[in-house]
Design a protein around this motif. Sequence first.
Motif, mmCIF file in Angstrom:
data_model
loop_
_atom_site.group_PDB
_atom_site.id
_atom_site.type_symbol
_atom_site.label_atom_id
_atom_site.label_comp_id
_atom_site.label_asym_id
_atom_site.label_seq_id
_atom_site.Cartn_x
_atom_site.Cartn_y
_atom_site.Cartn_z
ATOM 1 N N ARG A 3 0.814 -1.214 0.000
ATOM 2 C CA ARG A 3 0.000 0.000 0.000
ATOM 3 C C ARG A 3 0.839 1.253 0.000
ATOM 4 N NH1 ARG A 3 -3.579 0.922 5.194
ATOM 5 N NH2 ARG A 3 -1.510 1.349 6.018
ATOM 6 N N TRP A 11 -3.211 4.117 -9.164
ATOM 7 C CA TRP A 11 -4.670 4.113 -9.082
ATOM 8 C C TRP A 11 -5.284 4.533 -10.423
ATOM 9 C CZ3 TRP A 11 -7.587 2.119 -5.287
ATOM 10 C CH2 TRP A 11 -7.011 1.901 -4.043
ATOM 11 N N SER A 28 -14.638 1.023 -9.592
ATOM 12 C CA SER A 28 -15.109 0.901 -8.211
ATOM 13 C C SER A 28 -13.912 0.966 -7.276
ATOM 14 C CB SER A 28 -15.852 -0.430 -8.033
ATOM 15 O OG SER A 28 -15.872 -0.830 -6.685
ATOM 16 N N VAL A 29 -14.007 1.797 -6.244
ATOM 17 C CA VAL A 29 -12.901 1.936 -5.296
ATOM 18 C C VAL A 29 -12.588 0.588 -4.654
ATOM 19 C CG1 VAL A 29 -12.124 3.027 -3.160
ATOM 20 C CG2 VAL A 29 -13.396 4.365 -4.850
ATOM 21 N N ASN A 30 -13.622 -0.144 -4.237
ATOM 22 C CA ASN A 30 -13.388 -1.439 -3.602
ATOM 23 C C ASN A 30 -12.717 -2.426 -4.551
ATOM 24 O OD1 ASN A 30 -14.484 -0.689 -1.142
ATOM 25 N ND2 ASN A 30 -16.558 -1.368 -1.679
ATOM 26 N N ALA A 31 -13.198 -2.467 -5.800
ATOM 27 C CA ALA A 31 -12.622 -3.405 -6.774
ATOM 28 C C ALA A 31 -11.179 -3.040 -7.094
ATOM 29 C CB ALA A 31 -13.468 -3.412 -8.042
ATOM 30 N N ALA A 33 -9.112 -1.371 -5.172
ATOM 31 C CA ALA A 33 -8.292 -1.652 -3.991
ATOM 32 C C ALA A 33 -7.928 -3.132 -3.936
ATOM 33 C CB ALA A 33 -9.043 -1.237 -2.731
ATOM 34 N N GLY A 34 -8.900 -3.991 -4.254
ATOM 35 C CA GLY A 34 -8.616 -5.421 -4.283
ATOM 36 C C GLY A 34 -7.592 -5.777 -5.335
ATOM 37 N N THR A 39 -6.066 -0.729 0.492
ATOM 38 C CA THR A 39 -7.287 -0.493 1.262
ATOM 39 C C THR A 39 -7.961 0.777 0.768
ATOM 40 O OG1 THR A 39 -6.157 0.869 2.919
ATOM 41 C CG2 THR A 39 -6.199 -1.523 3.291
ATOM 42 N N ARG A 40 -9.198 0.977 1.184
ATOM 43 C CA ARG A 40 -9.891 2.213 0.838
ATOM 44 C C ARG A 40 -9.148 3.424 1.423
ATOM 45 N NH1 ARG A 40 -15.238 2.121 -0.830
ATOM 46 N NH2 ARG A 40 -15.655 4.046 0.347
ATOM 47 N N TYR A 44 -8.160 7.012 -0.385
ATOM 48 C CA TYR A 44 -8.525 8.350 0.089
ATOM 49 C C TYR A 44 -7.307 9.166 0.519
ATOM 50 C CZ TYR A 44 -13.389 7.049 -0.316
ATOM 51 O OH TYR A 44 -14.614 6.668 -0.821
ATOM 52 N N ARG A 50 -14.369 9.163 -5.866
ATOM 53 C CA ARG A 50 -14.267 8.406 -7.118
ATOM 54 C C ARG A 50 -14.189 9.324 -8.327
ATOM 55 N NH1 ARG A 50 -18.363 6.683 -10.476
ATOM 56 N NH2 ARG A 50 -17.962 4.808 -11.743
#
Length: 199
Positions: A3, A11, A28-31, A33-34, A39-40, A44, A50
């Motif tokens: 990270r 990103w 998607s932020v979650n996708a 990040a994965g 992590t979210r 940020y 987004r």
Amino acid sequence: MAREHLTPQDWSNAALRAMARGGVAAVSVNALAGELGATRGSFYWHFKDRDALLTAALEMWEQHTTTALISELGDITDPRQRLTVLFATALGRESINGLEPAIVAHADHPAVAQVLRRVTERRIAYLTDLFAELGLAPAPARRQAVVTYAAYLGWHELRHSVCDIVPEVATTGAIATAALEHLVTELARPAMPHRTQPQ
């Protein structure tokens, strides 16, 4: 990738890859990040939200595919050779397959519209200036630029949607080279003056 080593560019690249796969909705932020192993909170750290990521990603696309390319072409003094190199680059393999059609398909999205319009205007203006250098008057140069850009967009759309019919330039050998040379020659040929018929 850890990270702490992620950058805004990491990103943004991930966002562009997601957009090429599934459009704006796929960013998607979650996708992401994965995908990046982050992590979210890492997201940020770099972006407010987004939409800020979308804007940054599209501005990076603008820089790489338009601003930097135009700057590199400035080293070529002969306009015909400049056009040849421009076409060879523009019609070649995309760094992210399917990205250009995906961006154009979301032209009505607020985060896409402003950057896409700016890129389109700059590309057409550059082509207009180039055709003017090759001898076309301002109005025909503009028309030729618009037609040329439309053909470019159509090429990428066809190659994305029916790639078995429209092959990659880089893999088509002598046929692609001959077609490109013909296209450059025809587009660079000044229009013949209109002749009135004898009475």
